[in-house]
Design an enzyme around this catalytic site. Structure first.
Site, PDB file in Angstrom:
ATOM      1  CG  ASP A  31      21.349 -19.703  36.922  1.00  0.00           C
ATOM      2  OD1 ASP A  31      22.474 -20.249  36.963  1.00  0.00           O
ATOM      3  OD2 ASP A  31      21.163 -18.525  37.249  1.00  0.00           O
ATOM      4  NE  ARG A  59      23.334 -22.416  32.396  1.00  0.00           N
ATOM      5  CZ  ARG A  59      23.607 -21.675  33.448  1.00  0.00           C
ATOM      6  NH1 ARG A  59      23.142 -22.000  34.626  1.00  0.00           N
ATOM      7  NH2 ARG A  59      24.316 -20.583  33.314  1.00  0.00           N
ATOM      8  NE  ARG A 116      21.010 -18.583  32.496  1.00  0.00           N
ATOM      9  CZ  ARG A 116      21.944 -17.787  32.946  1.00  0.00           C
ATOM     10  NH1 ARG A 116      22.272 -17.816  34.190  1.00  0.00           N
ATOM     11  NH2 ARG A 116      22.560 -16.953  32.158  1.00  0.00           N
ATOM     12  CG  ASP A 147      23.092 -18.487  40.765  1.00  0.00           C
ATOM     13  OD1 ASP A 147      24.043 -18.977  40.109  1.00  0.00           O
ATOM     14  OD2 ASP A 147      22.306 -17.648  40.302  1.00  0.00           O
TER      15      ASP A 147
END
Length: 168
Positions: free
Chosen positions: A99, A87, A96, A101
């Protein structure tokens, strides 16, 4: 610090040696394959439309983990994992490889220069709420006072979530 729980959202929509679904699977294994992080639950991987200028569909999932890591230590670990998968932070909401989160933390709210928990936008994102409701439907959002199931129901009905009015 004792063990705390976190809800982590995962997504991928770029190929780099493996499909986005395989990338999400590999990221779950890499994150939870250490002594510091224990996997409690994982959602199915779902295919979702991109948000913003992304051009490819995403593979999304959510996991619940337990760890003694602080929120900022976990952020460092997730960002290091994203980098190890290739990334590179370029365009916001662009395609991407991976990811990760931090969506929720059992400690409630957290904020510093690099991280805000709960994730400020998870309540408006079906790709976050759908997987979350599969593994933590009763988790209460400390900002609204609503459960993940209630937030997802409101999102599906397009009912706005009012931070000042936590009850349906």
């Amino acid at each position: 610090m004792g063990e705390t729980s976190y809800a982590i959202g995962l997504g991928s929509n770029r190929y780099r040696g493996r499909s986005p679904r395989a990338t999400v699977e590999a990221a779950i294994e890499a994150l939870t394959g250490t002594a510091d992080v224990a996997l409690v639950a994982r959602s199915p991987i779902v295919d979702t439309a991109p948000l913003g200028p992304g051009s490819r569909r995403y593979a999304n999932a959510a996991i619940l983990i337990e760890t003694a890591l602080s929120p900022s230590e976990l952020l460092q670990a997730t960002q290091a994992l994203e980098r190890s998968f290739g990334r590179r932070r370029t365009r916001r909401w662009g395609d991407r490889i991976l990811d990760l989160d931090i969506l929720l933390w059992s400690g409630g709210c957290w904020g510093d220069a690099g991280l805000v928990i709960p994730h400020p936008e998870f309540r408006q994102r079906r790709f976050a709420l759908g997987p979350l409701v599969a593994i933590a439907p009763a988790w209460i959002d400390p900002v609204t006072g609503l459960s993940i199931r209630q937030l997802e129901t409101r999102q599906n009905r397009a009912i706005p979530v009012d931070r000042a009015s936590p009850h349906p």
